[in-house]
Design an enzyme around this catalytic site. Structure first.
Site, PDB file in Angstrom:
ATOM      1  N   GLY A 191       0.953  -1.243   0.043  1.00  0.00           N
ATOM      2  CA  GLY A 191      -0.035   0.027   0.007  1.00  0.00           C
ATOM      3  C   GLY A 191       0.890   1.365  -0.026  1.00  0.00           C
ATOM      4  N   SER A 192       0.743   2.153  -0.910  1.00  0.00           N
ATOM      5  CA  SER A 192       1.494   3.304  -1.100  1.00  0.00           C
ATOM      6  C   SER A 192       0.939   4.486  -1.976  1.00  0.00           C
ATOM      7  CB  SER A 192       2.875   2.732  -1.498  1.00  0.00           C
ATOM      8  OG  SER A 192       2.692   1.976  -2.527  1.00  0.00           O
TER       9      SER A 192
END
Length: 232
Positions: A191-192
């Site tokens: 996630g990013s």
């Protein structure tokens, strides 16, 4: 035949998961418990392993057939979360445009070069780990910036930003490396956000809009005309 191509940047994680699941399956089959017990062990393990494989998948991608060097390719899969114009962007020390992509845990997480060019900077900056959807994320979170010099001398940046869950940025590139548009150069784990930083806002033609889903290595995010006098 169903197959998942996995990125070498995650070999530690998916290799470990494969080993653990294989050992658990072997022990379960050796003990040979009742079928219900056996299924209650093997099915969750299989689902977990597939989830790990899905996160570290690295599907083959091809540039658009009519791609030209003035087209900036998406460096990541995800959704366009913002498009910002800066009178003076700190990484360019000049006016610029930033196209930001949010990656959920379900997206492909490898990063790809947005254009051809030479690596002139690879800088890791420690920071916080706000949620990738937070307004504070791109200002305060841990990130890694790579700057590319195109053949026409224009500078293009790609910034990998860690998030609340994402705690490891992978960017094994060196100064003077030659980037090829669409090729994988790193990843962010779990996630990013990823930013494409472009100079000369008055020349940039943005081709996407906020909320649009994009594919790394395929979607054209913007055009930045080549300077014919210095290109080549």
């Amino acid at each position: 035949m169903f197959a998942i191509e996995l990125t070498g940047h995650g070999i530690r994680e998916w290799g470990t998961a494969t080993g653990i699941v294989a050992a658990a399956v072997g022990i379960t089959l050796f003990i040979d418990p009742p079928l219900v017990v056996k299924l209650s062990i093997l099915i969750p393990l299989g689902i977990l392993l597939l989830a790990v494989y899905a996160f570290f998948r690295s599907p083959s991608r091809s540039l658009p057939k009519d791609w030209t060097e003035d087209q900036m390719i998406s460096p990541a899969d995800g959704v366009i979360s913002s498009i910002e114009s800066h009178e003076r962007h700190p990484d360019l020390d000049a006016p610029g445009i930033v196209i930001r992509i949010f990656l959920s845990v379900l997206d492909v997480h490898v990063n790809r070069w947005p254009c051809h060019g030479e690596v002139t900077l690879n800088r890791h900056v420690p920071g916080k780990h706000h949620d990738a959807r937070s307004d504070r994320c791109h200002m305060e979170n841990e990130h890694n910036l790579v700057m590319l010099r195109r053949s026409d001398q224009k500078m293009v940046g790609v910034r990998q930003i860690a998030g609340l869950i994402a705690r490891r940025i992978v960017c094994p590139v060196s100064i003077a490396d030659q980037a090829e548009a669409g090729q994988i150069y790193g990843m962010i784990k779990f996630g990013s956000s990823t930013e494409l930083i472009l100079p000369d806002p008055e020349l940039v033609g943005v081709q996407v809009e906020v909320g649009q889903r994009v594919r790394g290595g395929e979607t054209v995010l913007a055009t930045l005309p080549m300077n014919e006098k210095t290109a080549g």
